[in-house]
Design an enzyme around this catalytic site. Structure first.
Site, PDB file in Angstrom:
ATOM      1  N   PRO A  48      36.974  42.533  44.048  1.00 24.43           N
ATOM      2  CA  PRO A  48      37.743  41.936  43.091  1.00 24.43           C
ATOM      3  C   PRO A  48      38.880  43.037  42.776  1.00 24.43           C
ATOM      4  O   PRO A  48      38.710  44.100  42.576  1.00 24.43           O
ATOM      5  CB  PRO A  48      37.094  41.428  42.208  1.00 24.43           C
ATOM      6  CG  PRO A  48      35.773  41.460  42.294  1.00 24.43           C
ATOM      7  CD  PRO A  48      35.514  42.317  43.534  1.00 24.43           C
ATOM      8  N   GLU A  49      40.130  42.314  42.908  1.00 22.56           N
ATOM      9  CA  GLU A  49      41.356  43.410  42.633  1.00 22.56           C
ATOM     10  C   GLU A  49      41.870  43.043  41.212  1.00 22.56           C
ATOM     11  O   GLU A  49      41.110  42.127  40.496  1.00 22.56           O
ATOM     12  CB  GLU A  49      42.349  43.020  43.801  1.00 22.56           C
ATOM     13  CG  GLU A  49      41.925  43.541  44.878  1.00 22.56           C
ATOM     14  CD  GLU A  49      43.164  43.722  45.904  1.00 22.56           C
ATOM     15  OE1 GLU A  49      44.199  43.987  45.457  1.00 22.56           O
ATOM     16  OE2 GLU A  49      42.944  43.478  47.091  1.00 22.56           O
TER      17      GLU A  49
END
Length: 298
Positions: free
Chosen positions: A2-3
Protein backbone atom coordinates in the site's frame (compact mmCIF):
# COMPACT_ATOMS: atom_id res chain seq x y z
CA UNK A 1 2.61 -2.62 -0.91
CA UNK A 2 0.00 0.00 0.00
CA UNK A 3 1.17 3.49 -0.82
CA UNK A 4 0.60 6.74 1.02
CA UNK A 5 -2.92 7.49 -0.35
CA UNK A 6 -4.12 4.03 0.63
CA UNK A 7 -2.76 4.36 4.17
CA UNK A 8 -4.29 7.83 4.44
CA UNK A 9 -7.62 6.33 3.34
CA UNK A 10 -7.29 3.61 6.00
CA UNK A 11 -6.59 6.26 8.64
CA UNK A 12 -9.62 8.33 7.62
CA UNK A 13 -11.80 5.22 7.51
CA UNK A 14 -10.78 4.03 10.97
CA UNK A 15 -10.92 7.42 12.69
CA UNK A 16 -14.70 7.68 13.27
CA UNK A 17 -14.72 4.32 15.04
CA UNK A 18 -11.41 4.48 16.89
CA UNK A 19 -10.92 8.10 17.96
CA UNK A 20 -12.17 8.60 21.49
CA UNK A 21 -12.79 4.87 21.98
CA UNK A 22 -11.42 2.84 24.88
CA UNK A 23 -9.62 -0.43 24.25
CA UNK A 24 -11.59 -2.79 26.48
CA UNK A 25 -9.62 -5.82 25.32
CA UNK A 26 -6.85 -6.61 22.85
CA UNK A 27 -6.84 -10.10 21.37
CA UNK A 28 -3.65 -11.54 19.85
CA UNK A 29 -4.08 -14.71 17.85
CA UNK A 30 -0.35 -15.12 17.27
CA UNK A 31 2.74 -13.67 18.97
CA UNK A 32 4.25 -12.17 15.83
CA UNK A 33 3.67 -10.61 12.45
CA UNK A 34 6.75 -9.69 10.40
CA UNK A 35 8.44 -9.19 13.77
CA UNK A 36 7.46 -10.39 17.25
CA UNK A 37 4.83 -8.16 18.83
CA UNK A 38 6.02 -6.35 21.98
CA UNK A 39 5.70 -8.66 24.99
CA UNK A 40 3.70 -6.05 26.89
CA UNK A 41 1.52 -5.14 23.87
CA UNK A 42 -1.77 -6.27 25.41
CA UNK A 43 -1.05 -4.91 28.89
CA UNK A 44 -0.04 -1.46 27.62
CA UNK A 45 -3.12 -1.11 25.39
CA UNK A 46 -5.86 -2.56 27.59
CA UNK A 47 -7.98 0.19 29.15
CA UNK A 48 -6.33 2.99 27.21
CA UNK A 49 -8.30 5.62 25.32
CA UNK A 50 -7.45 6.39 21.71
CA UNK A 51 -7.00 10.15 21.40
CA UNK A 52 -6.26 10.28 17.68
CA UNK A 53 -5.05 8.60 14.51
CA UNK A 54 -2.27 9.95 12.32
CA UNK A 55 -0.02 8.87 9.47
CA UNK A 56 3.70 9.21 8.78
CA UNK A 57 4.76 8.12 5.30
CA UNK A 58 3.18 4.65 4.88
CA UNK A 59 2.75 4.05 8.63
CA UNK A 60 -0.47 4.31 10.61
CA UNK A 61 -0.13 5.88 14.07
CA UNK A 62 -2.64 5.24 16.86
CA UNK A 63 -2.11 7.70 19.73
CA UNK A 64 -3.19 6.72 23.23
CA UNK A 65 -4.01 8.80 26.28
CA UNK A 66 -0.82 7.86 28.17
CA UNK A 67 1.56 9.09 25.46
CA UNK A 68 2.02 5.69 23.82
CA UNK A 69 1.68 5.35 20.05
CA UNK A 70 0.90 2.13 18.18
CA UNK A 71 3.02 2.16 15.00
CA UNK A 72 1.41 -0.06 12.35
CA UNK A 73 2.56 -0.98 8.85
CA UNK A 74 0.33 -2.97 6.47
CA UNK A 75 3.14 -4.69 4.59
CA UNK A 76 2.15 -6.43 1.36
CA UNK A 77 -1.21 -7.88 2.37
CA UNK A 78 -2.37 -6.30 5.63
CA UNK A 79 -5.75 -4.63 6.08
CA UNK A 80 -8.09 -3.50 8.85
CA UNK A 81 -11.74 -4.50 9.13
CA UNK A 82 -14.36 -2.78 11.27
CA UNK A 83 -17.18 -4.83 12.75
CA UNK A 84 -20.12 -3.28 14.58
CA UNK A 85 -22.89 -5.76 15.20
CA UNK A 86 -23.61 -7.27 11.80
CA UNK A 87 -21.91 -4.45 9.89
CA UNK A 88 -18.45 -5.12 8.50
CA UNK A 89 -16.39 -2.52 6.62
CA UNK A 90 -12.84 -2.57 5.34
CA UNK A 91 -11.40 0.97 5.07
CA UNK A 92 -8.83 1.58 2.36
CA UNK A 93 -8.67 0.83 -1.33
CA UNK A 94 -5.67 -1.05 -2.68
CA UNK A 95 -4.31 -1.95 -6.09
CA UNK A 96 -3.94 -5.60 -5.04
CA UNK A 97 -6.74 -7.57 -3.42
CA UNK A 98 -6.91 -7.93 0.38
CA UNK A 99 -7.89 -11.04 2.30
CA UNK A 100 -11.39 -11.71 3.64
CA UNK A 101 -10.34 -15.03 5.25
CA UNK A 102 -10.84 -14.88 9.03
CA UNK A 103 -8.05 -17.41 9.62
CA UNK A 104 -5.66 -14.52 8.87
CA UNK A 105 -7.18 -12.27 11.56
CA UNK A 106 -4.17 -11.78 13.85
CA UNK A 107 -4.91 -8.76 16.07
CA UNK A 108 -8.36 -7.69 17.29
CA UNK A 109 -9.05 -4.45 19.15
CA UNK A 110 -12.29 -4.66 21.15
CA UNK A 111 -13.49 -1.08 21.58
CA UNK A 112 -16.06 0.85 23.58
CA UNK A 113 -16.79 3.71 21.21
CA UNK A 114 -17.02 7.35 22.26
CA UNK A 115 -20.31 9.10 23.06
CA UNK A 116 -22.10 5.88 23.94
CA UNK A 117 -22.08 4.54 20.40
CA UNK A 118 -21.59 0.99 21.58
CA UNK A 119 -18.92 -1.61 21.02
CA UNK A 120 -16.90 -2.31 17.90
CA UNK A 121 -14.08 -4.55 16.79
CA UNK A 122 -11.19 -3.41 14.65
CA UNK A 123 -9.48 -6.45 13.15
CA UNK A 124 -6.06 -6.64 11.54
CA UNK A 125 -5.88 -9.30 8.81
CA UNK A 126 -2.61 -10.20 7.07
CA UNK A 127 -2.17 -13.48 5.14
CA UNK A 128 1.52 -12.97 4.34
CA UNK A 129 2.35 -11.33 7.68
CA UNK A 130 4.70 -8.74 6.16
CA UNK A 131 3.05 -6.02 8.23
CA UNK A 132 3.93 -5.24 11.81
CA UNK A 133 2.84 -3.40 14.95
CA UNK A 134 5.10 -1.80 17.49
CA UNK A 135 4.86 0.58 20.44
CA UNK A 136 6.67 3.89 20.81
CA UNK A 137 6.39 7.06 22.86
CA UNK A 138 4.68 9.87 20.98
CA UNK A 139 7.25 12.45 22.06
CA UNK A 140 10.09 10.24 20.77
CA UNK A 141 8.64 9.36 17.35
CA UNK A 142 11.22 11.39 15.45
CA UNK A 143 13.87 9.06 16.87
CA UNK A 144 11.92 5.88 16.04
CA UNK A 145 14.12 3.80 13.66
CA UNK A 146 11.67 3.86 10.76
CA UNK A 147 11.19 7.64 10.97
CA UNK A 148 14.68 8.82 11.88
CA UNK A 149 15.84 9.56 8.32
CA UNK A 150 12.53 9.99 6.49
CA UNK A 151 12.20 12.89 4.09
CA UNK A 152 9.31 15.37 4.05
CA UNK A 153 5.73 14.38 3.32
CA UNK A 154 4.64 14.84 -0.32
CA UNK A 155 1.88 17.27 0.68
CA UNK A 156 3.81 19.11 3.36
CA UNK A 157 5.28 22.59 3.06
CA UNK A 158 8.80 21.19 3.28
CA UNK A 159 8.52 19.60 -0.16
CA UNK A 160 9.36 22.20 -2.80
CA UNK A 161 11.53 22.43 -5.89
CA UNK A 162 14.44 24.09 -4.09
CA UNK A 163 14.53 21.23 -1.58
CA UNK A 164 14.60 18.61 -4.35
CA UNK A 165 17.30 20.56 -6.18
CA UNK A 166 19.47 20.20 -3.11
CA UNK A 167 18.86 16.45 -2.98
CA UNK A 168 19.31 15.89 -6.73
CA UNK A 169 22.35 18.08 -7.33
CA UNK A 170 25.22 15.98 -8.67
CA UNK A 171 23.24 12.73 -8.57
CA UNK A 172 23.46 10.64 -11.72
CA UNK A 173 21.03 7.99 -10.49
CA UNK A 174 17.81 7.59 -12.49
CA UNK A 175 15.03 9.98 -11.54
CA UNK A 176 12.69 7.12 -10.70
CA UNK A 177 15.17 5.63 -8.23
CA UNK A 178 15.86 9.01 -6.63
CA UNK A 179 12.16 9.66 -6.05
CA UNK A 180 11.61 6.26 -4.42
CA UNK A 181 14.29 6.98 -1.83
CA UNK A 182 12.30 7.48 1.38
CA UNK A 183 15.05 9.75 2.69
CA UNK A 184 14.17 12.15 -0.13
CA UNK A 185 10.35 12.01 0.05
CA UNK A 186 8.49 10.03 2.69
CA UNK A 187 5.78 7.65 1.54
CA UNK A 188 6.14 8.14 -2.21
CA UNK A 189 5.83 4.75 -3.92
CA UNK A 190 6.05 3.13 -7.31
CA UNK A 191 2.53 3.79 -8.60
CA UNK A 192 2.49 7.51 -7.91
CA UNK A 193 6.09 8.10 -9.01
CA UNK A 194 5.16 6.65 -12.41
CA UNK A 195 2.09 8.86 -12.59
CA UNK A 196 3.92 12.02 -11.47
CA UNK A 197 6.71 11.50 -14.00
CA UNK A 198 4.13 11.08 -16.75
CA UNK A 199 2.30 14.25 -15.71
CA UNK A 200 5.54 16.23 -15.79
CA UNK A 201 6.72 14.57 -19.07
CA UNK A 202 9.96 13.30 -17.53
CA UNK A 203 11.58 9.95 -18.26
CA UNK A 204 12.15 7.62 -15.29
CA UNK A 205 15.60 6.90 -16.79
CA UNK A 206 16.72 10.52 -16.78
CA UNK A 207 19.52 11.44 -14.37
CA UNK A 208 18.24 13.35 -11.34
CA UNK A 209 21.03 15.93 -11.63
CA UNK A 210 19.78 17.08 -15.04
CA UNK A 211 16.87 18.86 -13.33
CA UNK A 212 19.25 21.15 -11.44
CA UNK A 213 21.23 24.11 -12.81
CA UNK A 214 24.99 24.44 -12.44
CA UNK A 215 24.40 26.85 -9.57
CA UNK A 216 22.16 24.37 -7.74
CA UNK A 217 18.81 25.95 -8.56
CA UNK A 218 15.78 23.93 -9.73
CA UNK A 219 15.00 24.00 -13.42
CA UNK A 220 11.41 24.55 -14.59
CA UNK A 221 11.14 20.79 -15.14
CA UNK A 222 11.83 20.17 -11.46
CA UNK A 223 9.19 22.71 -10.49
CA UNK A 224 6.75 20.89 -12.75
CA UNK A 225 7.68 17.55 -11.19
CA UNK A 226 7.20 18.88 -7.67
CA UNK A 227 3.74 20.17 -8.54
CA UNK A 228 2.88 16.86 -10.23
CA UNK A 229 3.88 14.86 -7.15
CA UNK A 230 1.69 16.97 -4.90
CA UNK A 231 -1.23 16.86 -7.34
CA UNK A 232 -1.18 13.10 -7.99
CA UNK A 233 -1.06 12.29 -4.26
CA UNK A 234 -3.86 14.76 -3.49
CA UNK A 235 -6.00 13.36 -6.32
CA UNK A 236 -5.50 9.78 -5.12
CA UNK A 237 -6.39 10.63 -1.52
CA UNK A 238 -9.51 12.46 -2.67
CA UNK A 239 -10.51 9.43 -4.75
CA UNK A 240 -9.97 7.08 -1.80
CA UNK A 241 -7.04 4.99 -2.95
CA UNK A 242 -6.20 2.74 -5.87
CA UNK A 243 -8.23 -0.46 -5.64
CA UNK A 244 -8.76 -2.33 -8.87
CA UNK A 245 -10.74 -5.03 -7.17
CA UNK A 246 -13.13 -5.36 -4.27
CA UNK A 247 -11.98 -3.11 -1.46
CA UNK A 248 -14.45 -0.65 -0.09
CA UNK A 249 -14.31 2.38 2.13
CA UNK A 250 -16.26 2.51 5.35
CA UNK A 251 -19.24 4.07 3.58
CA UNK A 252 -19.32 1.17 1.12
CA UNK A 253 -18.08 3.07 -1.92
CA UNK A 254 -15.18 2.03 -4.11
CA UNK A 255 -12.11 4.16 -4.71
CA UNK A 256 -11.81 5.18 -8.36
CA UNK A 257 -8.37 6.70 -8.75
CA UNK A 258 -7.23 3.50 -10.48
CA UNK A 259 -9.38 4.48 -13.44
CA UNK A 260 -7.29 7.65 -13.67
CA UNK A 261 -3.96 5.83 -14.01
CA UNK A 262 -2.40 7.15 -17.18
CA UNK A 263 0.66 4.91 -17.37
CA UNK A 264 0.84 2.59 -14.38
CA UNK A 265 -0.05 -0.99 -15.36
CA UNK A 266 -1.05 0.19 -18.87
CA UNK A 267 1.75 -1.38 -20.92
CA UNK A 268 1.00 -1.31 -24.65
CA UNK A 269 -1.86 1.19 -24.38
CA UNK A 270 -1.89 4.51 -26.19
CA UNK A 271 -0.36 7.38 -24.25
CA UNK A 272 -3.01 9.74 -22.90
CA UNK A 273 -0.98 12.89 -23.53
CA UNK A 274 -2.97 14.82 -26.16
CA UNK A 275 -1.33 14.57 -29.57
CA UNK A 276 1.47 12.28 -28.36
CA UNK A 277 0.88 9.18 -30.46
CA UNK A 278 3.19 7.03 -28.35
CA UNK A 279 2.46 3.92 -26.32
CA UNK A 280 3.09 3.04 -22.71
CA UNK A 281 6.15 0.87 -22.17
CA UNK A 282 7.33 -1.13 -19.19
CA UNK A 283 10.92 -1.34 -18.01
CA UNK A 284 12.46 -2.67 -14.80
CA UNK A 285 14.44 -0.35 -12.54
CA UNK A 286 15.82 -1.54 -9.24
CA UNK A 287 13.60 -4.61 -9.39
CA UNK A 288 10.41 -2.56 -9.88
CA UNK A 289 8.30 -1.96 -12.95
CA UNK A 290 8.37 1.52 -14.45
CA UNK A 291 5.61 2.48 -16.87
CA UNK A 292 6.19 5.45 -19.15
CA UNK A 293 5.91 6.81 -22.69
CA UNK A 294 9.35 7.30 -24.22
CA UNK A 295 7.76 9.47 -26.92
CA UNK A 296 6.68 12.33 -24.63
CA UNK A 297 8.66 11.66 -21.45
CA UNK A 298 12.19 12.93 -21.95
Amino acid sequence: MPELPEVETVKRGLSPTMEGAVMQRVELRRPDLRFPLPRDFVARLTGRQIIGLARRAKYLLIDLDDGTTVVAHLGMSGSFRIEEGERSDRPGDFHHARSKDEKHDHVIFHLEQAQGRGVARVIYNDPRRFGFMDLALRNDLDAYPAFRELGPEPLGNALHAAYLAGRFSGKQQPLKTALLDQKVIAGLGNIYVCEALWRSHLSPKRAAATLVTATGRPKKELQSLTEAIRAVIADAIEAGGSSLRDHIQTDGTLGYFQHSFCVYDREGEACRTPGCGGRVERIVQGGRSSFYCHHCQK
